[in-house]
Design an enzyme around this catalytic site. Sequence first.
Site, PDB file in Angstrom:
ATOM      1  N   GLY A  69       6.664  71.517  26.766  1.00 34.93           N
ATOM      2  CA  GLY A  69       7.382  71.973  27.950  1.00 34.93           C
ATOM      3  C   GLY A  69       8.664  71.235  28.250  1.00 34.93           C
ATOM      4  N   GLN A  70       9.067  70.291  27.394  1.00 31.29           N
ATOM      5  CA  GLN A  70      10.328  69.592  27.658  1.00 31.29           C
ATOM      6  C   GLN A  70      11.502  70.524  27.383  1.00 31.29           C
ATOM      7  OE1 GLN A  70      11.001  65.936  25.439  1.00 31.29           O
ATOM      8  NE2 GLN A  70      12.708  65.340  26.775  1.00 31.29           N
ATOM      9  N   HIS A 108      12.825  62.102  31.998  1.00 32.39           N
ATOM     10  CA  HIS A 108      12.747  62.276  33.455  1.00 32.39           C
ATOM     11  C   HIS A 108      11.294  62.325  33.866  1.00 32.39           C
ATOM     12  CE1 HIS A 108      13.140  66.122  31.372  1.00 32.39           C
ATOM     13  NE2 HIS A 108      12.289  66.608  32.246  1.00 32.39           N
ATOM     14  N   ASN A 115       7.181  65.368  30.267  1.00 29.82           N
ATOM     15  CA  ASN A 115       6.991  66.238  29.111  1.00 29.82           C
ATOM     16  C   ASN A 115       7.702  65.625  27.910  1.00 29.82           C
ATOM     17  OD1 ASN A 115       5.529  68.303  30.467  1.00 29.82           O
ATOM     18  ND2 ASN A 115       7.441  69.062  31.346  1.00 29.82           N
ATOM     19  N   ASP A 137      14.312  69.077  42.080  1.00 33.98           N
ATOM     20  CA  ASP A 137      14.326  70.011  40.948  1.00 33.98           C
ATOM     21  C   ASP A 137      14.899  71.358  41.393  1.00 33.98           C
ATOM     22  OD1 ASP A 137      12.577  70.050  38.056  1.00 33.98           O
ATOM     23  OD2 ASP A 137      13.247  71.984  38.866  1.00 33.98           O
ATOM     24  N   ILE A 138      15.725  71.939  40.537  1.00 33.60           N
ATOM     25  CA  ILE A 138      16.398  73.202  40.865  1.00 33.60           C
ATOM     26  C   ILE A 138      15.411  74.378  40.872  1.00 33.60           C
ATOM     27  CG2 ILE A 138      17.067  73.968  38.542  1.00 33.60           C
ATOM     28  CD1 ILE A 138      19.909  74.392  39.663  1.00 33.60           C
ATOM     29  N   HIS A 186       8.812  63.831  36.554  1.00 34.41           N
ATOM     30  CA  HIS A 186       8.604  64.803  37.627  1.00 34.41           C
ATOM     31  C   HIS A 186       7.634  64.211  38.646  1.00 34.41           C
ATOM     32  CE1 HIS A 186       9.832  68.558  35.283  1.00 34.41           C
ATOM     33  NE2 HIS A 186       9.592  67.745  34.276  1.00 34.41           N
TER      34      HIS A 186
HETATM   35  P1  5GP Z   1      11.363  69.470  31.563  1.00 32.11           P
HETATM   36  O1  5GP Z   1      11.002  70.939  31.375  1.00 32.11           O
HETATM   37  O2  5GP Z   1      12.384  69.037  30.531  1.00 32.11           O
HETATM   38  O3  5GP Z   1      10.192  68.552  31.670  1.00 32.11           O
HETATM   39  O4  5GP Z   1      12.030  69.393  32.981  1.00 32.11           O
HETATM   40  C1  5GP Z   1      13.360  69.716  33.235  1.00 32.11           C
HETATM   41  C2  5GP Z   1      13.449  70.034  34.703  1.00 32.11           C
HETATM   42  O5  5GP Z   1      14.806  70.023  35.071  1.00 32.11           O
HETATM   43  C3  5GP Z   1      12.892  71.430  35.055  1.00 32.11           C
HETATM   44  O6  5GP Z   1      11.862  71.295  36.019  1.00 32.11           O
HETATM   45  C4  5GP Z   1      14.127  72.162  35.584  1.00 32.11           C
HETATM   46  O7  5GP Z   1      13.835  73.039  36.644  1.00 32.11           O
HETATM   47  C5  5GP Z   1      15.046  71.033  36.009  1.00 32.11           C
HETATM   48  N1  5GP Z   1      16.447  71.345  35.913  1.00 32.11           N
HETATM   49  C6  5GP Z   1      17.079  71.961  34.870  1.00 32.11           C
HETATM   50  N2  5GP Z   1      18.386  72.059  35.120  1.00 32.11           N
HETATM   51  C7  5GP Z   1      18.587  71.509  36.340  1.00 32.11           C
HETATM   52  C8  5GP Z   1      19.771  71.331  37.144  1.00 32.11           C
HETATM   53  O8  5GP Z   1      20.886  71.697  36.772  1.00 32.11           O
HETATM   54  N3  5GP Z   1      19.608  70.730  38.353  1.00 32.11           N
HETATM   55  C9  5GP Z   1      18.363  70.318  38.786  1.00 32.11           C
HETATM   56  N4  5GP Z   1      18.335  69.748  39.998  1.00 32.11           N
HETATM   57  N5  5GP Z   1      17.255  70.470  38.058  1.00 32.11           N
HETATM   58  C10 5GP Z   1      17.368  71.057  36.843  1.00 32.11           C
END
Ligand code: 5GP
Length: 113
Positions: free
Chosen positions: A92-93, A99, A86, A30-31, A101
Amino acid sequence: MSDCLFCNIAAGDIPAEKLYEDDELVAFWDIAPQAPKHFLVVPKKHITGPAAVAEEDERLLGKIMRVGARLAAENGIGDNFRVVFNNGPIAGQTVFHIHMHILGGRPMTWPPG
Ligand code: 5GP
Ligand code: ZN
């Protein structure tokens, strides 16, 4: 989907620090990690989120869990980790491509925020 971030990462069109890839899945760090170790396991198939999983996707979702646990063990997380999916922006999505986590490397608390 050409405008989907995780479709683009899965296709290799946007770079990511990958831990694993096969014909169906990709896993990458994760970034913006929320724990010392935080990676995502993502199917190459575009599914918008948990609520959009169809019966035909059930095997794929089981594989995501199995591969994620194996990658945790192989990447210094061991067998103590938090799994998060999420669904929906209020939950929080932020990326609307399903995906999983995996977060580890520190004690976790409950309830989550
Ligand atoms: P969500 O909030 O949708 O459950 O999770 C999305 C996740 O993707 C977040 O934890 C966010 O930090 C990660 N993320 C968003 N953009 C990027 C990216 O460009 N590269 C990587 N490696 N992770 C990303
Ligand atoms: Zn996608």
